[in-house]
Design a protein around this motif. Structure first.
Motif, PDB file in Angstrom:
ATOM      1  N   TYR A 158      14.104  75.846  51.391  1.00 41.36           N
ATOM      2  CA  TYR A 158      15.140  76.343  51.926  1.00 41.36           C
ATOM      3  C   TYR A 158      16.248  75.185  52.527  1.00 41.36           C
ATOM      4  CZ  TYR A 158      13.394  81.092  51.449  1.00 41.36           C
ATOM      5  OH  TYR A 158      12.964  82.197  50.940  1.00 41.36           O
ATOM      6  N   THR A 167      10.026  76.515  37.823  1.00 40.91           N
ATOM      7  CA  THR A 167       9.460  77.788  38.678  1.00 40.91           C
ATOM      8  C   THR A 167       9.765  78.686  37.386  1.00 40.91           C
ATOM      9  OG1 THR A 167       9.795  76.763  40.658  1.00 40.91           O
ATOM     10  CG2 THR A 167       9.525  79.058  40.549  1.00 40.91           C
ATOM     11  N   GLY A 215      19.536  83.494  40.451  1.00 41.47           N
ATOM     12  CA  GLY A 215      19.575  82.028  41.026  1.00 41.47           C
ATOM     13  C   GLY A 215      18.761  81.137  40.281  1.00 41.47           C
ATOM     14  N   ASN A 216      18.406  80.000  40.700  1.00 41.60           N
ATOM     15  CA  ASN A 216      17.417  79.344  39.775  1.00 41.60           C
ATOM     16  C   ASN A 216      16.474  79.909  39.080  1.00 41.60           C
ATOM     17  OD1 ASN A 216      15.092  77.494  39.716  1.00 41.60           O
ATOM     18  ND2 ASN A 216      16.531  75.844  40.000  1.00 41.60           N
ATOM     19  N   VAL A 217      15.456  80.436  39.909  1.00 41.21           N
ATOM     20  CA  VAL A 217      14.390  80.909  39.219  1.00 41.21           C
ATOM     21  C   VAL A 217      14.557  82.419  38.414  1.00 41.21           C
ATOM     22  CG1 VAL A 217      12.083  82.178  39.898  1.00 41.21           C
ATOM     23  CG2 VAL A 217      12.809  80.455  41.515  1.00 41.21           C
ATOM     24  N   GLU A 240      22.034  91.368  40.890  1.00 44.92           N
ATOM     25  CA  GLU A 240      22.455  90.362  41.965  1.00 44.92           C
ATOM     26  C   GLU A 240      22.693  91.095  43.154  1.00 44.92           C
ATOM     27  OE1 GLU A 240      23.178  87.445  43.287  1.00 44.92           O
ATOM     28  OE2 GLU A 240      21.866  86.362  41.955  1.00 44.92           O
ATOM     29  N   TYR A 241      23.144  90.541  44.450  1.00 40.31           N
ATOM     30  CA  TYR A 241      23.331  91.125  45.704  1.00 40.31           C
ATOM     31  C   TYR A 241      24.540  92.378  45.454  1.00 40.31           C
ATOM     32  CZ  TYR A 241      27.073  88.054  47.053  1.00 40.31           C
ATOM     33  OH  TYR A 241      27.891  87.318  47.239  1.00 40.31           O
ATOM     34  N   ASN A 256      22.182  98.192  43.589  1.00 41.86           N
ATOM     35  CA  ASN A 256      21.585  96.782  42.807  1.00 41.86           C
ATOM     36  C   ASN A 256      19.945  97.254  42.969  1.00 41.86           C
ATOM     37  OD1 ASN A 256      20.955  96.522  45.625  1.00 41.86           O
ATOM     38  ND2 ASN A 256      21.437  94.166  45.410  1.00 41.86           N
ATOM     39  N   ALA A 284      13.064  88.052  41.780  1.00 38.73           N
ATOM     40  CA  ALA A 284      13.342  86.723  41.745  1.00 38.73           C
ATOM     41  C   ALA A 284      14.287  86.535  42.706  1.00 38.73           C
ATOM     42  CB  ALA A 284      13.653  86.140  40.492  1.00 38.73           C
ATOM     43  N   ALA A 285      14.615  87.062  44.103  1.00 40.37           N
ATOM     44  CA  ALA A 285      15.685  86.791  45.003  1.00 40.37           C
ATOM     45  C   ALA A 285      14.842  86.935  46.355  1.00 40.37           C
ATOM     46  CB  ALA A 285      16.590  88.092  44.941  1.00 40.37           C
ATOM     47  N   ALA A 328       9.783  85.512  43.236  1.00 39.45           N
ATOM     48  CA  ALA A 328      10.264  85.284  44.517  1.00 39.45           C
ATOM     49  C   ALA A 328       8.965  85.136  45.362  1.00 39.45           C
ATOM     50  CB  ALA A 328      11.007  86.441  45.083  1.00 39.45           C
ATOM     51  N   ASN A 329       9.131  84.828  46.591  1.00 41.33           N
ATOM     52  CA  ASN A 329       7.882  84.620  47.632  1.00 41.33           C
ATOM     53  C   ASN A 329       8.023  85.971  48.123  1.00 41.33           C
ATOM     54  OD1 ASN A 329       6.737  82.148  47.162  1.00 41.33           O
ATOM     55  ND2 ASN A 329       8.660  81.238  48.230  1.00 41.33           N
ATOM     56  N   ASN A 384       4.553  81.634  40.969  1.00 44.72           N
ATOM     57  CA  ASN A 384       5.903  80.749  41.135  1.00 44.72           C
ATOM     58  C   ASN A 384       5.300  79.413  41.383  1.00 44.72           C
ATOM     59  OD1 ASN A 384       5.247  80.756  44.026  1.00 44.72           O
ATOM     60  ND2 ASN A 384       6.791  82.341  44.252  1.00 44.72           N
TER      61      ASN A 384
HETATM   62  P1  NAD Z   1      18.551  80.991  44.717  1.00 43.25           P
HETATM   63  O1  NAD Z   1      19.304  81.007  46.088  1.00 43.25           O
HETATM   64  O2  NAD Z   1      18.828  79.936  43.457  1.00 43.25           O
HETATM   65  O3  NAD Z   1      18.631  82.458  43.758  1.00 43.25           O
HETATM   66  C1  NAD Z   1      18.377  83.612  44.768  1.00 43.25           C
HETATM   67  C2  NAD Z   1      19.533  84.685  43.892  1.00 43.25           C
HETATM   68  O4  NAD Z   1      19.107  86.052  44.275  1.00 43.25           O
HETATM   69  C3  NAD Z   1      21.033  84.258  44.249  1.00 43.25           C
HETATM   70  O5  NAD Z   1      21.576  84.386  43.087  1.00 43.25           O
HETATM   71  C4  NAD Z   1      21.403  85.191  45.221  1.00 43.25           C
HETATM   72  O6  NAD Z   1      22.845  85.731  45.107  1.00 43.25           O
HETATM   73  C5  NAD Z   1      20.358  86.664  44.566  1.00 43.25           C
HETATM   74  N1  NAD Z   1      20.354  87.738  45.780  1.00 43.25           N
HETATM   75  C6  NAD Z   1      20.397  87.594  47.004  1.00 43.25           C
HETATM   76  N2  NAD Z   1      20.242  88.966  47.656  1.00 43.25           N
HETATM   77  C7  NAD Z   1      20.035  89.936  46.409  1.00 43.25           C
HETATM   78  C8  NAD Z   1      19.664  91.011  46.401  1.00 43.25           C
HETATM   79  N3  NAD Z   1      19.738  91.963  47.458  1.00 43.25           N
HETATM   80  N4  NAD Z   1      19.731  91.647  45.258  1.00 43.25           N
HETATM   81  C9  NAD Z   1      19.710  90.921  44.009  1.00 43.25           C
HETATM   82  N5  NAD Z   1      20.049  89.391  44.093  1.00 43.25           N
HETATM   83  C10 NAD Z   1      20.074  88.945  45.325  1.00 43.25           C
HETATM   84  O7  NAD Z   1      17.016  80.815  45.057  1.00 43.25           O
HETATM   85  P2  NAD Z   1      15.758  80.581  44.127  1.00 43.25           P
HETATM   86  O8  NAD Z   1      15.403  79.185  44.119  1.00 43.25           O
HETATM   87  O9  NAD Z   1      16.038  81.108  42.698  1.00 43.25           O
HETATM   88  O10 NAD Z   1      14.544  81.422  44.813  1.00 43.25           O
HETATM   89  C11 NAD Z   1      14.387  82.762  44.493  1.00 43.25           C
HETATM   90  C12 NAD Z   1      12.820  83.200  45.040  1.00 43.25           C
HETATM   91  O11 NAD Z   1      11.930  82.306  44.553  1.00 43.25           O
HETATM   92  C13 NAD Z   1      12.988  82.925  46.737  1.00 43.25           C
HETATM   93  O12 NAD Z   1      11.978  83.701  47.239  1.00 43.25           O
HETATM   94  C14 NAD Z   1      12.195  81.436  46.516  1.00 43.25           C
HETATM   95  O13 NAD Z   1      11.440  81.350  47.937  1.00 43.25           O
HETATM   96  C15 NAD Z   1      11.348  81.514  45.448  1.00 43.25           C
HETATM   97  N6  NAD Z   1      10.770  80.378  44.953  1.00 43.25           N
HETATM   98  C16 NAD Z   1      11.702  79.509  44.561  1.00 43.25           C
HETATM   99  C17 NAD Z   1      11.272  78.201  43.757  1.00 43.25           C
HETATM  100  C18 NAD Z   1      12.083  76.987  43.270  1.00 43.25           C
HETATM  101  O14 NAD Z   1      11.563  76.282  42.554  1.00 43.25           O
HETATM  102  N7  NAD Z   1      13.267  77.438  43.345  1.00 43.25           N
HETATM  103  C19 NAD Z   1       9.603  77.919  43.936  1.00 43.25           C
HETATM  104  C20 NAD Z   1       8.825  79.043  44.309  1.00 43.25           C
HETATM  105  C21 NAD Z   1       9.487  80.115  44.973  1.00 43.25           C
END
Ligand code: NAD
Length: 473
Positions: free
Chosen positions: A151, A196, A234-236, A256-257, A294, A308-309, A331-332, A357
């Motif tokens: 983060y 991921t 998001g990314n994942v 999404e949120y 949502n 995945a959020a 997500a974690n 993940n």
């Molecule tokens: P990110 O910030 O790219 O994406 C998260 C998405 O979730 C955003 O688009 C956000 O707008 C959306 N979001 C937020 N609140 C929401 C809600 N209430 N309802 C629906 N959507 C909502 O983050 P990321 O990198 O995709 O990570 C997502 C999760 O995966 C986290 O828990 C992170 O710890 C975990 N994770 C990520 C990676 C990685 O490589 N990026 C690896 C392991 C675990």
């Protein structure tokens, strides 16, 4: 981060560990050694800000286990950072690496700052000073401890770290391997961005290929035509959606949120992403229905649900209404222990975050290997493979008198690029880890869920290492 107010985050990880260790026969001393955080480095250092004032920064690096070297784990920039959280996250890294057979111990770092409140120059100073503090105490290095993004950090911060480390260690030939998640131009690896999400897809696909598991869930074998709901684009979430769609599944809802959308015929994540970029919202996507809330998406009828959020989104309150057959924790910590119990009663399979993940750390391992070998993946074999395949194809065509289609020709002749090899290594990793966990669960059906089986897999591997290392002196 802990979902139970009675326990700290680290204590809740210990609880999960204790629950799983009952299904092993390891000596109590070995189990205690695995649970303990071996080294906790808490530091304070001053940084001069742009306005000339001096701020004392609080930061941490925790090495949970050295049963394998180096330690590995991200660095988090957040004003929520505290020692208990860093210790918990470091211990989870030990278990995650063990499950996916990445030969690292667990580590984690954190700097207690809100990165949004600092200028880029201030962030650079903080990151470089933090790295210097790690160097001083021998807490970083390609054979000691290898941080990565988490983060609030990304490739930019990793580039500052490697540059600081290399300048303090002149002549260290493997300096690039002191951190992963670097930009490709600074020794990073291709294939990290999607890792991921792709790992989530490979893990769930393997579960779907298991005939006995699918029979129990009342599903057909294979990921093709399965209906998928994804929370978070998001990314994942984005990459999970992409690989499920390309793998023949139907992504029927995205959340999404600001809301969620549904289309029984399937959604294309890139089109939805572009729509959101243009309109500022996922809602009103052409051909899709808006859902009132949502969180309604989490309760839709579907085969696979991918949160995945955020953490704790499926809990004791809404878990009874979840209708998915498989939950893939991208997500974690998206599901609470109360939700786990409800899933076990309802016969829902929850595929746990700790391994599902792990694509990011797996590809970090490949980046580290690339840095130690000083050669880009594919450089040595790409042309050889292409020449060989061309010869084989020519022979086949001349012997049969038939020629293959252009698309097949391209596929057969293609020699591996870096991202092809990274994807292939990730596929192998996720398939093997899934099979190992399921094997443990099959051998001991009293294990309540796949999360506990994954912990047992981790404990067995780390304990084996400790037992083989012996206790020194
Ligand atoms: P990110 O910030 O790219 O994406 C998260 C998405 O979730 C955003 O688009 C956000 O707008 C959306 N979001 C937020 N609140 C929401 C809600 N209430 N309802 C629906 N959507 C909502 O983050 P990321 O990198 O995709 O990570 C997502 C999760 O995966 C986290 O828990 C992170 O710890 C975990 N994770 C990520 C990676 C990685 O490589 N990026 C690896 C392991 C675990």
């Amino acid at each position: 981060m802990s979902s139970n107010p009675n326990y700290s985050f680290f204590q809740s990880v210990e609880k999960s560990f204790d629950k799983a260790s009952k299904f092993t026969n390891w000596d109590l001393g070995i189990l205690e050694q695995i649970k303990a955080c071996n080294s906790v480095y808490q530091m304070r250092f001053p940084v001069k800000l742009d306005d000339g004032s001096i701020e004392v920064i609080e930061a941490y690096r925790v090495q949970h286990s050295q049963h394998k070297s180096p330690c590995k784990g991200g660095i988090r920039f957040s004003d929520e950072v505290n020692q208990d959280e860093v210790m918990a996250l470091a211990s989870l890294m030990t278990y995650k690496c063990a499950i996916v057979n990445v030969p690292f111990g667990g580590g984690k770092g954190g700097i207690k700052i809100d990165p949004k409140k600092y200028s880029v120059y201030e962030l650079e100073k903080i990151t470089r000073r933090y790295t210097a503090e790690l160097v001083k105490k021998n807490f970083i290095g390609p054979g000691i401890d290898v941080p990565a993004p988490d983060y609030g950090t990304g490739p930019r911060e990793m580039a500052w770290i490697v540059d600081t480390y290399a300048s303090l260690k002149p002549g260290e030939i493997d300096a690039a391997g002191c951190v992963t998640g670097k930009p490709v131009t600074q020794g990073g690896v291709r294939g990290r961005t999607e890792a991921t999400g792709l790992g989530v897809f490979f893990g769930i696909r393997e579960v779907c290929n298991m005939e006995d598991t699918m029979t129990k869930l009342g599903l057909t074998v294979g990921v093709e035509n399965k209906t998928v709901v994804i929370q978070g684009l998001g990314n994942v979430g984005y990459h999970s959606a992409k690989f499920f769609r390309e793998g023949g599944a139907k992504v029927i809802a995205l959340a999404e949120y600001e809301g969620a959308i549904f289309n029984a015929d399937g959604l294309n994540e890139e089109e939805v992403f572009q729509h959101r970029k243009a309109t500022g919202s996922i809602l009103n996507f052409p051909g899709a229905t808006n859902l009132a809330k949502n969180t309604d998406a989490l309760e839709l009828e579907c085969d696979i649900l991918i949160p995945a959020a955020l953490e704790n989104v499926i809990n004791g309150e809404n878990a009874p209404r979840v209708k998915a057959k498989i939950i893939g924790e991208a997500a974690n910590g998206p599901c609470t222990p109360e939700a786990d119990e409800i899933f076990a009663q309802k016969g829902i399979l929850c595929v746990p975050d700790m391994y599902l993940n792990a694509g990011g750390v797996t590809v970090s391992y490949f980046e580290w290997l690339k840095n130690l070998s000083h050669v880009r993946y594919g450089r040595m074999e790409k042309r050889l493979t292409e020449n060989l395949n061309t010869k084989i194809l020519e022979q086949l065509e001349s012997l049969t008198g038939k020629s293959v289609s252009d698309a097949n020709r391209e596929f057969i002749m293609h020699g591996p690029e870096e991202h092809d090899l990274v994807h292939s290594g990730l596929e192998e990793t996720m398939i093997t880890a899934t099979r190992e966990i399921m094997e443990i669960w099959k051998e001991n059906p009293s294990i309540p869920d796949m999360r506990t089986a994954a912990y047992v897999s981790a404990i067995n591997k780390v304990a084996t290492s400790y037992a083989q290392l012996g206790i020194f002196p």
